[in-house]
Design a protein around this motif. Sequence first.
Motif, short mmCIF file in Angstrom:
data_model
loop_
_atom_site.label_atom_id
_atom_site.label_comp_id
_atom_site.label_asym_id
_atom_site.label_seq_id
_atom_site.Cartn_x
_atom_site.Cartn_y
_atom_site.Cartn_z
N THR A 33 -12.32 -16.07 22.06
CA THR A 33 -13.29 -15.19 21.40
C THR A 33 -14.40 -14.78 22.35
O THR A 33 -14.73 -13.60 22.48
N THR A 72 -14.57 -14.77 25.59
CA THR A 72 -14.16 -13.90 26.69
C THR A 72 -13.64 -12.57 26.17
O THR A 72 -13.25 -11.72 26.96
N THR A 73 -13.60 -12.40 24.84
CA THR A 73 -13.08 -11.20 24.16
C THR A 73 -11.59 -10.97 24.40
O THR A 73 -11.10 -9.86 24.18
N GLY A 116 -18.10 -16.85 13.03
CA GLY A 116 -17.37 -16.26 14.15
C GLY A 116 -17.99 -14.94 14.60
O GLY A 116 -18.09 -14.68 15.79
N GLY A 117 -18.42 -14.12 13.64
CA GLY A 117 -19.05 -12.85 13.95
C GLY A 117 -20.35 -13.04 14.71
O GLY A 117 -20.58 -12.39 15.74
N ALA A 175 -19.63 -14.30 18.19
CA ALA A 175 -19.08 -13.23 19.04
C ALA A 175 -20.20 -12.34 19.55
O ALA A 175 -20.29 -12.05 20.74
N ILE A 176 -21.09 -11.89 18.63
CA ILE A 176 -22.14 -10.94 19.02
C ILE A 176 -23.11 -11.59 20.00
O ILE A 176 -23.47 -10.99 21.02
N ILE A 232 -20.98 -13.20 23.55
CA ILE A 232 -20.33 -12.34 24.53
C ILE A 232 -21.32 -11.95 25.62
O ILE A 232 -20.97 -11.90 26.80
N GLY A 233 -22.55 -11.67 25.22
CA GLY A 233 -23.59 -11.33 26.20
C GLY A 233 -23.75 -12.43 27.24
O GLY A 233 -23.82 -12.14 28.44
N LEU A 234 -23.78 -13.69 26.79
CA LEU A 234 -23.95 -14.79 27.74
C LEU A 234 -22.70 -15.01 28.59
O LEU A 234 -22.81 -15.35 29.76
N PHE A 235 -21.53 -14.80 27.98
CA PHE A 235 -20.29 -14.99 28.75
C PHE A 235 -20.09 -13.90 29.79
O PHE A 235 -19.35 -14.09 30.75
N ALA A 236 -20.72 -12.74 29.57
CA ALA A 236 -20.56 -11.65 30.53
C ALA A 236 -21.50 -11.81 31.72
O ALA A 236 -21.39 -11.08 32.70
#
Lengths: 267, 267, 267, 267
Positions: B197, B199-200, B217-218, B221-222, B225-229
């Motif tokens: 999730t 890493t999308t 989960g939502g 995800a929101i 994802i910013g931190l994983f990028a």
Amino acid sequence: MKRRIHNILTVSKKSGDLSWYFDVFIITLIILNVIAIVLESIEPLRQQFQTHFDYFELFSVIVFTVEYILRIWTANLIPEFKKPIAGNLKYALTPLAIIDLLAFLPFYLPFVGVDLRLLRMLRIFRIFRLFKIARYIEALSFITRVFKKKKEELVISLIFTVFLLLIASTLMYYVENESQPENFSSIPETMWWGIATLTTVGYGDIYPVTPLGRFLGGVIAIIGIGLFALPSGILASGFSDEISRRKLQDDYCSTCGQTIKKEQNEI
Amino acid sequence: MKRRIHNILTVSKKSGDLSWYFDVFIITLIILNVIAIVLESIEPLRQQFQTHFDYFELFSVIVFTVEYILRIWTANLIPEFKKPIAGNLKYALTPLAIIDLLAFLPFYLPFVGVDLRLLRMLRIFRIFRLFKIARYIEALSFITRVFKKKKEELVISLIFTVFLLLIASTLMYYVENESQPENFSSIPETMWWGIATLTTVGYGDIYPVTPLGRFLGGVIAIIGIGLFALPSGILASGFSDEISRRKLQDDYCSTCGQTIKKEQNEI
Amino acid sequence: MKRRIHNILTVSKKSGDLSWYFDVFIITLIILNVIAIVLESIEPLRQQFQTHFDYFELFSVIVFTVEYILRIWTANLIPEFKKPIAGNLKYALTPLAIIDLLAFLPFYLPFVGVDLRLLRMLRIFRIFRLFKIARYIEALSFITRVFKKKKEELVISLIFTVFLLLIASTLMYYVENESQPENFSSIPETMWWGIATLTTVGYGDIYPVTPLGRFLGGVIAIIGIGLFALPSGILASGFSDEISRRKLQDDYCSTCGQTIKKEQNEI
Amino acid sequence: MKRRIHNILTVSKKSGDLSWYFDVFIITLIILNVIAIVLESIEPLRQQFQTHFDYFELFSVIVFTVEYILRIWTANLIPEFKKPIAGNLKYALTPLAIIDLLAFLPFYLPFVGVDLRLLRMLRIFRIFRLFKIARYIEALSFITRVFKKKKEELVISLIFTVFLLLIASTLMYYVENESQPENFSSIPETMWWGIATLTTVGYGDIYPVTPLGRFLGGVIAIIGIGLFALPSGILASGFSDEISRRKLQDDYCSTCGQTIKKEQNEI
């Protein structure tokens, strides 16, 4: 006596003294707790080592309780909380103190007669033990600073995100509901599709099948992904700004005084 | 004699001499080995050309062994490793020398009586032959430099990543475990969902189904994802810094001396 | 006569003259061809309007053939290709001329006795008609320029990409092959998983199921995605550089001469 | 009287006066409408509270109708629309006025004899009530400004996007159609695969299975994702430019006059 305990509790700056050993002990205990939480979730391990897990839990809760009481008691020695009772209460409401409390409090609930079924839910609070480590890891206060600095940008882009998610999901609900009444059964349900699509996760459990729905889904994906990627871009730029600012400080130590002064004005 | 072999082994700067032919030979052999590994993994090809693959393997191992022994033997001629035995050993512990060793060593294990089942596993070491090419491709030392420069940022963001993954997976495990005991069977298992999730990637083999799980989960995800990028953004900026720095050097060759001097201070 | 045709064929700068009408005609024909290709792919439409599609195809091929012949014939009037025959041939080898040729050539193949089954494959060449429009859309030459400028960076990051994909797929093949022999049947097959994962597309048709495979997949995803996102970052920065450079030129038109001069040195 | 109504209708700058209370009322009504739309989509809730939803709908439509009529009537007091009838009409064609109209108009359609089945479709227009809030949220006019500033870049990258999607889908259609005639049944159908892949959503409902199709899909994914991420990068940079520009204005308020003057030239 009180001062000595306070000194031990605060994060040590030089290794080897008593305060430093205490820090190492608490950090080790936190990490062991996290490992225990993870291992206990594996069914065979839980059944085999149930008593070990229980004893370790008991030990951890006692340590964390004592630590919490001592922290509250010695809070008066911090200038900010020096008033006898009001200061202690004020300290108890700081984020770190609340985390400390939630890390062990649920353990005592069965003694005050809480339903056993609710207890299962309360185990979720054990994750707060992981947050206790925030006091010791400088890197985590770092991200907090980035979030604070970019608060305005993040709030604006969050408004877009919610706005876009709401519109995309409402439109898709009206379009797909008829042909997939079980997947797109309501707007909140359709939002699950919306989040999976706009974040590009795309689990594939729910997706449009009608030609109009696919056309709409395609347009939403192309337009929306750009807007959903904004927070990620904002965080990345805030992160690199903060890093370069810190490096500047470390490098030009001779002009430290001025830089720190400037920084204090900024914060 | 020893010096001559050493000169042949080091990467040649001008094409056409013996050292250059040797480089071409080794690079060709490495690429052929990679092709052989890939082709051998295709069942029908393996069965038909088994003996060809075996002979080629034997030939490659002999060449790589001889090359490795000669490299170790002539290592004394490099100023850094000039001490007779200690220098040779020190050279043997450099990353490139270890890669060279691992590229052929597993082949000899059956002769010293290793279990045949373990041998299957050892074939994985053949991938080190691909890493041998790192000595010849400048672009690969380039990325190593970027990683080194951005080490601090990458470590900080890796801490976030692990922290976030742990929290997201623990929460989701407690929420979804009851309704999907086989998919969210434990926290380590749930981490597979967490990575997919955050890493999308979103394979869709495992995802929350309860309303609370989907809401959680939502939100994960929101936010997540910013931190994983972040690592991706850090690498990209480090990459472009390094490129522009190198271009600067190539362009203003008249001021080369100064730029290189400055660079040496930086490293 | 030849010069007049040449003027009509070259892209017009002012609307309303004969050359401009010719451009509009060709652009319209290209767009209609693309629409026809798309519509013809829809089975019911193909069956109903087969003859219409065939007549339109015949008409388009004739126009494109005549256009191509005239372009080759009048190429001598361009200073670069002014030599009688050598110039014409040289022009015929420019990318735009090759596109023009491939856009209609496959249509003539059945007349020289090509197998009918092969013909089905040749229909794919009709997509070249879409590329013909590149001559008229300035935006497409724009991206070509960006690619050229960032060639070095793109090549380096492509080497990483291939390297990483090869290593990830080889490792995953050795780990997962035994438990999923049909999905991870060979290294090339596993590369399909590698691309889907590293680009974060994640179709979910193939994914690791063993604990070791999932651990490896997670590590590959976290590390690899950063490297796979590099080309995207490089293109974005090249794109914005090019845009700002062009805006600079448009804005400060009084200093145009200097800017253009500088630009010519750059290209 | 007319002027007083106009003042009430325009967005208030200081809290506490009548105009401010009116704004709060309308914003509350909009938010309640959005909540009602979302809740009404949940089947059990709809059945139980149908009459409540209907009464609330009636009330909202009346308020929005009155608000719209008053806004049109008082439009003359805005300098830009001061001509008696032409000004009112001109105002009625501004985006915000059209949104206001579409937010309630479909409600009246059954009275003029519109088919009931069409009515279901018209419910989709209720989403325009959410857009009405744009007048009050400054952050939404912010993104509009960003889009306007980056219009050229966005148009160029949109052309690429469409171009790339068309080529990728056409190629994939010709390659995969034969082995998966139901999934890749036509080029428009294949575009659904194209969008899911190039945006990296990857639902997994449709993907290539032939070796050639997978090879093509891999190449398209690696090349295409970079181009599809362009709009996202453009938006992010436009967003951060706009933010920093606004901060500049807020910070150096002493030089406000000059900055605003400069800004007006820019717009």
